[in-house]
Design an enzyme around this catalytic site. Sequence first.
Site, PDB file in Angstrom:
ATOM      1  N   SER A   1      11.225  -0.202  -2.389  1.00 45.65           N
ATOM      2  CA  SER A   1       9.240  -1.776  -2.472  1.00 45.65           C
ATOM      3  C   SER A   1       8.265  -1.073  -2.665  1.00 45.65           C
ATOM      4  O   SER A   1       6.987  -1.772  -3.274  1.00 45.65           O
ATOM      5  CB  SER A   1       9.353  -3.089  -1.738  1.00 45.65           C
ATOM      6  OG  SER A   1       9.546  -2.703  -0.667  1.00 45.65           O
TER       7      SER A   1
ATOM      8  N   SER B   1      12.950   0.789   1.393  1.00 44.73           N
ATOM      9  CA  SER B   1      11.644   0.730   0.676  1.00 44.73           C
ATOM     10  C   SER B   1      10.629   1.673   0.927  1.00 44.73           C
ATOM     11  O   SER B   1       9.559   2.009   0.017  1.00 44.73           O
ATOM     12  CB  SER B   1      11.012  -0.540   0.199  1.00 44.73           C
ATOM     13  OG  SER B   1      11.332  -1.274   0.062  1.00 44.73           O
TER      14      SER B   1
ATOM     15  N   LYS C   1      -0.125   0.160   1.286  1.00 49.08           N
ATOM     16  CA  LYS C   1       0.876  -1.034   1.115  1.00 49.08           C
ATOM     17  C   LYS C   1       0.395  -2.045   0.953  1.00 49.08           C
ATOM     18  O   LYS C   1      -0.110  -2.306   2.048  1.00 49.08           O
ATOM     19  CB  LYS C   1       2.298  -0.603   1.595  1.00 49.08           C
ATOM     20  CG  LYS C   1       3.473  -1.743   1.002  1.00 49.08           C
ATOM     21  CD  LYS C   1       4.612  -0.675   1.720  1.00 49.08           C
ATOM     22  CE  LYS C   1       5.697  -2.329   0.832  1.00 49.08           C
ATOM     23  NZ  LYS C   1       6.876  -1.956   1.249  1.00 49.08           N
TER      24      LYS C   1
HETATM   25  N1  GLN Z   1      15.639  -3.101  -2.156  1.00 51.12           N
HETATM   26  C1  GLN Z   1      15.671  -3.695  -0.216  1.00 51.12           C
HETATM   27  C2  GLN Z   1      15.593  -5.048  -1.014  1.00 51.12           C
HETATM   28  O1  GLN Z   1      15.240  -5.413  -2.001  1.00 51.12           O
HETATM   29  C3  GLN Z   1      15.121  -3.005   0.162  1.00 51.12           C
HETATM   30  C4  GLN Z   1      14.114  -3.846   0.500  1.00 51.12           C
HETATM   31  C5  GLN Z   1      13.085  -2.879   1.516  1.00 51.12           C
HETATM   32  O2  GLN Z   1      13.046  -2.004   1.952  1.00 51.12           O
HETATM   33  N2  GLN Z   1      11.779  -3.916   1.527  1.00 51.12           N
HETATM   34  O3  GLN Z   1      16.019  -5.596  -0.109  1.00 51.12           O
END
Ligand code: GLN
Length: 495
Positions: free
Chosen positions: A160, A184, A78
């Site tokens: 994400s 995410s 990532k």
């Molecule tokens: N969807 C959540 C956010 O936008 C979690 C994102 C994540 O876990 N990085 O904060």
Amino acid sequence: MTDLTQLTIAEALDGLKQKSFSATDLTRAYLAAMEKGRGLNAYVLETPDKALAMAGASDARIARGEFGPLEGIPLGVKDLFCTAGTRTTACSNILRNFVPTYESTVTSNLWRDGAVMLGKLNNDEFAMGSSNETSCFPGPVNPWRRQGANDTTPLVPGGSSGGSSAAVAAMLCAGATATDTGGSIRQPAALTGTVGIKPTYGRVSRWGIVAFASSLDQAGPIARDVMDAALMLRSFAGPDAKDTTCVDRAVPDYAAAVGKSIKDMTIGIPREYRIDGMPAEIQKLWDDGAQILKEAGANIVEISLPHTKYALPAYYIVAPAEASSNLARYDGVRYGLREPGKDIVDLYEKTRAAGFGKEVRRRIMIGTYVLSAGYYDAYYVRAQQLRTLIKQDFEQAYASGVDAILTPSTPSAAFGIGEKGSADPVEMYLQDVFTVTVNMAGLPGIAVPAGLDNQGLPLGLQLIGRAFDEETLFSVASVIEKAKGRFPVSDRWWG
Ligand code: GLN
């Protein structure tokens, strides 16, 4: 020769050990697949020269009789993990040309164990999002398609870590690193039919990972099956003096937990997760999951986690608050993008306005607001108090003898690109309703594919464990996997 990209990590390790093929053969197979799969936008940077050099070094070690735990296994990273000498952007314009001089602990551990880096994977900008539509690069596409008549809508791979989930599902890498602040790892895994585990807070070092919300962030793998997730986590978890929140505890042999009997374990079904408007097929998936565990000898009990409904609103205060502080470092002076200004304040403003995307700016504004004098007690302090109550709910459940908790991973299957959240961001935030509680409580959670919806798209179940008891999650998830089978994407339409 069979297509080497079809092998799981465990199978590829066997093949390499038996010298059926070389690490270079395996890496070349992935590089060819990545080229065919470019339309998925899973990678934001391919590193073929580095990959072949690492694979060559792996072959040399194998020839000398050395064999690391992930020897010769090609992985995607990532783009939130710093990789020395290789551009790391967090998929933000503000870091578009940033080349770190250091390597994150997670990736160093993987390379120490013999793994090969194929490239950097797409994600939401600074990991903020649930659909990977906030990246500064063209967004990744889910390799799954709806099976309806002529429905060719491209779907999101979740976020994400959408590049990680798309690449693993499309077999453009054997496994991928990911991070999870509110879901995410687990949400993109669920939306692509892959396995993702968010370890206990403190299980994995955060050193060298671009920070979003430091008290919630945790790295984990996205993999094709439970065994591969166990092999990857074993490699990169563990103590690290460079991260003071990383716990000094030995890493168990997670692979040994896969396939272990769950007889007499107690699995809790939290009634508060039965949310209004939950699709009938997700309810059925959940009931079927409980039935599978029951048939494997577990006791199924209904439990209550009464503060669940506060998790999402509290998360969307705590996470932006921490983000607004973490992202203050991108000021045009020390890192990345710089937009010249007439004085230092003008330089800050121009740089930050040019470098950050819309969702990131929204979070910085919310975070700054909830931390400001006069609002701090009303928002931030209350959110932290709720966080304690959420944590206590779980502690009580575990104290009453529950070994793991079963819930759906997400409230829906993959949705179309552009379909959600453009008018109202809360619509997107609701994707995290089953996953944020776990980050708020610092617990481990695994998402395992458990079925297909009526449009032929994957759906996942989540298991939540006691702190530092990832082993139980691997055991219970492998029971579901064994009963339901794996969920590979059937037709390779993207290449
Ligand atoms: N969807 C959540 C956010 O936008 C979690 C994102 C994540 O876990 N990085 O904060």
